[in-house]
Write a protein that holds these residues in place. Sequence first.
Motif, short mmCIF file in Angstrom:
data_model
loop_
_atom_site.label_atom_id
_atom_site.label_comp_id
_atom_site.label_asym_id
_atom_site.label_seq_id
_atom_site.Cartn_x
_atom_site.Cartn_y
_atom_site.Cartn_z
N ALA A 121 -18.67 -5.77 -20.21
CA ALA A 121 -17.42 -5.31 -19.60
C ALA A 121 -17.57 -3.86 -19.13
O ALA A 121 -17.11 -3.50 -18.04
CB ALA A 121 -16.27 -5.45 -20.58
N ALA A 122 -18.22 -3.02 -19.94
CA ALA A 122 -18.43 -1.63 -19.55
C ALA A 122 -19.33 -1.55 -18.33
O ALA A 122 -19.07 -0.77 -17.39
CB ALA A 122 -19.03 -0.84 -20.72
N SER A 123 -20.37 -2.37 -18.31
CA SER A 123 -21.29 -2.39 -17.17
C SER A 123 -20.58 -2.87 -15.91
O SER A 123 -20.77 -2.32 -14.82
CB SER A 123 -22.48 -3.29 -17.48
N LEU A 124 -19.75 -3.90 -16.06
CA LEU A 124 -18.99 -4.41 -14.92
C LEU A 124 -18.02 -3.36 -14.39
O LEU A 124 -17.91 -3.16 -13.17
CB LEU A 124 -18.23 -5.67 -15.32
N ALA A 125 -17.34 -2.67 -15.29
CA ALA A 125 -16.40 -1.62 -14.86
C ALA A 125 -17.16 -0.53 -14.11
O ALA A 125 -16.67 -0.02 -13.08
CB ALA A 125 -15.67 -1.04 -16.07
N ASN A 126 -18.35 -0.17 -14.59
CA ASN A 126 -19.16 0.84 -13.92
C ASN A 126 -19.60 0.34 -12.54
O ASN A 126 -19.56 1.09 -11.56
CB ASN A 126 -20.38 1.19 -14.78
N SER A 127 -19.99 -0.92 -12.46
CA SER A 127 -20.40 -1.50 -11.16
C SER A 127 -19.23 -1.53 -10.19
O SER A 127 -19.41 -1.26 -8.99
CB SER A 127 -20.94 -2.92 -11.36
N ILE A 128 -18.05 -1.82 -10.69
CA ILE A 128 -16.87 -1.84 -9.82
C ILE A 128 -16.59 -0.43 -9.29
O ILE A 128 -16.31 -0.25 -8.10
CB ILE A 128 -15.65 -2.42 -10.58
N ARG A 129 -16.68 0.57 -10.19
CA ARG A 129 -16.47 1.96 -9.74
C ARG A 129 -17.51 2.35 -8.69
O ARG A 129 -17.17 2.96 -7.67
CB ARG A 129 -16.55 2.92 -10.94
N GLU A 130 -18.77 1.98 -8.94
CA GLU A 130 -19.83 2.28 -7.97
C GLU A 130 -19.57 1.57 -6.65
O GLU A 130 -19.76 2.14 -5.57
CB GLU A 130 -21.20 1.90 -8.52
#
Length: 142
Positions: A87-96
Amino acid sequence: MAWLPALLAALGVILGAGLGALVGGLFVRRRNNSEAGKLDSEAGKLGAEAAQIIANAAAGLVAPLGERVGVLERQVAALETENAATAASLANSIREGEHTRSLLDSAVGFIRTLMTWIERHVPGVLAPEIPPELRDEVRSDG
């Protein structure tokens, strides 16, 4: 008073028989109580043995389930940790991705402005050709 010895003999027989019956009854009662105690004791032993058998069977059934629950709890904890990381990785990918989209929108807007500026301020010079990947973005009013 000739009847007195006969009466005493009769009373002796009656009392003797009664006393014998009383003593015999006490012995029988005591024996029955003793046997009842033995039966109660044996029933208690059987009940204790049955309880022990049931307890052992229950422990035999519950122990593997307890072990399985422990394994499943550890698996759930590991999956929850993995899920949190994902979930943290996905949130980071979404921000990127949002940042990249914002940069692309800014770049396309800038290219449109340059194309318009070139057409107005440098007559007779053609603007550079737009790369095929950007044509739809730059030409749309979007």
